[in-house]
Design a protein around this motif. Structure first.
Motif, mmCIF file in Angstrom:
data_model
loop_
_atom_site.group_PDB
_atom_site.id
_atom_site.type_symbol
_atom_site.label_atom_id
_atom_site.label_comp_id
_atom_site.label_asym_id
_atom_site.label_seq_id
_atom_site.Cartn_x
_atom_site.Cartn_y
_atom_site.Cartn_z
ATOM 1 N N PRO A 105 0.799 -1.233 0.000
ATOM 2 C CA PRO A 105 0.000 0.000 0.000
ATOM 3 C C PRO A 105 0.832 1.283 0.000
ATOM 4 C CG PRO A 105 -0.105 -1.101 2.123
ATOM 5 C CD PRO A 105 0.633 -2.011 1.199
ATOM 6 N N TRP A 106 2.110 1.181 0.253
ATOM 7 C CA TRP A 106 2.951 2.377 0.232
ATOM 8 C C TRP A 106 3.522 2.637 -1.168
ATOM 9 C CZ3 TRP A 106 3.732 -2.141 2.774
ATOM 10 C CH2 TRP A 106 4.719 -2.978 2.262
ATOM 11 N N GLY A 107 3.063 1.899 -2.171
ATOM 12 C CA GLY A 107 3.544 2.062 -3.535
ATOM 13 C C GLY A 107 3.245 3.431 -4.128
ATOM 14 N N TRP A 108 2.312 4.166 -3.542
ATOM 15 C CA TRP A 108 1.978 5.502 -4.040
ATOM 16 C C TRP A 108 3.179 6.436 -4.011
ATOM 17 C CZ3 TRP A 108 2.983 9.135 -0.424
ATOM 18 C CH2 TRP A 108 3.007 8.724 0.901
ATOM 19 N N ILE A 109 4.171 6.127 -3.190
ATOM 20 C CA ILE A 109 5.348 6.993 -3.090
ATOM 21 C C ILE A 109 6.091 7.070 -4.427
ATOM 22 C CG2 ILE A 109 6.975 5.216 -2.305
ATOM 23 C CD1 ILE A 109 6.785 8.706 -0.818
ATOM 24 N N ASN A 110 5.917 6.037 -5.270
ATOM 25 C CA ASN A 110 6.587 6.019 -6.574
ATOM 26 C C ASN A 110 5.798 6.744 -7.657
ATOM 27 O OD1 ASN A 110 8.690 4.419 -5.516
ATOM 28 N ND2 ASN A 110 7.425 2.592 -5.769
ATOM 29 N N SER A 111 4.576 7.130 -7.355
ATOM 30 C CA SER A 111 3.740 7.844 -8.317
ATOM 31 C C SER A 111 4.048 9.332 -8.276
ATOM 32 C CB SER A 111 2.259 7.647 -7.971
ATOM 33 O OG SER A 111 1.927 6.291 -8.045
ATOM 34 N N PRO A 112 3.679 10.045 -9.330
ATOM 35 C CA PRO A 112 3.872 11.503 -9.294
ATOM 36 C C PRO A 112 3.025 12.130 -8.195
ATOM 37 C CG PRO A 112 3.363 10.756 -11.518
ATOM 38 C CD PRO A 112 3.150 9.593 -10.600
ATOM 39 N N TRP A 113 3.576 13.116 -7.549
ATOM 40 C CA TRP A 113 2.854 13.850 -6.521
ATOM 41 C C TRP A 113 1.899 14.817 -7.204
ATOM 42 C CZ3 TRP A 113 3.440 12.839 -1.338
ATOM 43 C CH2 TRP A 113 4.436 11.923 -1.027
ATOM 44 N N PRO A 114 0.861 15.299 -6.490
ATOM 45 C CA PRO A 114 -0.142 16.159 -7.149
ATOM 46 C C PRO A 114 0.453 17.362 -7.866
ATOM 47 C CG PRO A 114 -0.876 15.514 -4.974
ATOM 48 C CD PRO A 114 0.537 15.014 -5.114
ATOM 49 N N TRP A 115 1.536 17.902 -7.372
ATOM 50 C CA TRP A 115 2.115 19.081 -8.012
ATOM 51 C C TRP A 115 3.059 18.714 -9.171
ATOM 52 C CZ3 TRP A 115 2.847 17.642 -2.959
ATOM 53 C CH2 TRP A 115 4.053 17.056 -2.640
ATOM 54 N N GLU A 116 3.310 17.428 -9.342
ATOM 55 C CA GLU A 116 4.126 16.957 -10.444
ATOM 56 C C GLU A 116 3.212 16.520 -11.587
ATOM 57 O OE1 GLU A 116 7.899 15.136 -8.000
ATOM 58 O OE2 GLU A 116 6.236 13.809 -8.457
ATOM 59 N N ARG A 117 2.710 17.455 -12.318
ATOM 60 C CA ARG A 117 1.747 17.173 -13.393
ATOM 61 C C ARG A 117 2.322 16.208 -14.403
ATOM 62 N NH1 ARG A 117 -3.263 17.950 -12.211
ATOM 63 N NH2 ARG A 117 -3.886 20.079 -11.902
ATOM 64 N N ILE A 118 1.467 15.303 -14.866
ATOM 65 C CA ILE A 118 1.874 14.303 -15.861
ATOM 66 C C ILE A 118 1.711 14.889 -17.246
ATOM 67 C CG2 ILE A 118 1.419 12.020 -16.770
ATOM 68 C CD1 ILE A 118 0.262 11.316 -14.048
#
Length: 118
Positions: A105-118
């Motif tokens: 469940p801590w895998g979200w750390i590897n996703s872009p953060w809200p301010w890091e627009r895709i």
């Protein structure tokens, strides 16, 4: 509240923009959110947010009117839609909830953060 006011609700997307599901209790104000998803990921997230918001609004309504069968049905429908989009999002982009069935469940750390627009 009379019968007409009771069932005068707006679409979940409009409710999320306005911050209110019930037409009767909405007083227009200066700002209405512009919700325009720019990617499939943002679109899925907006679907989760709009159905979650609408279900929560109906949940609060049902505290006062617990025997309203139409509201119960609509609440269940919105809750189901939220769960559907949440599962779809998590399959494609990873977990977004702490109690997700993902292995880590801590895998979200590897996703872009809200301010890091895709």
């Amino acid at each position: 509240m009379n019968e007409k006011e009771l069932y005068s609700i707006v679409d979940p997307k409009e409710a999320l923009k306005r911050g209110n599901l019930f037409e009767y209790y909405f007083w227009p104000y200066k700002y209405v959110a512009d919700l325009s998803p720019k990617s499939e990921r943002e679109s899925l997230m907006m679907n989760i947010q709009k159905y979650s918001f609408a279900a929560h609004e109906l949940y609060l309504y049902l505290d006062i009117y617990p025997d309203d069968k139409q509201a119960i049905g609509l609440y269940n429908q919105y809750k189901e839609m939220c769960e559907k989009y949440t599962k779809e999002y998590e399959i494609k982009y990873g977990c977004i909830l702490l109690d997700s069935n993902e292995n880590y469940p801590w895998g979200w750390i590897n996703s872009p953060w809200p301010w890091e627009r895709i």
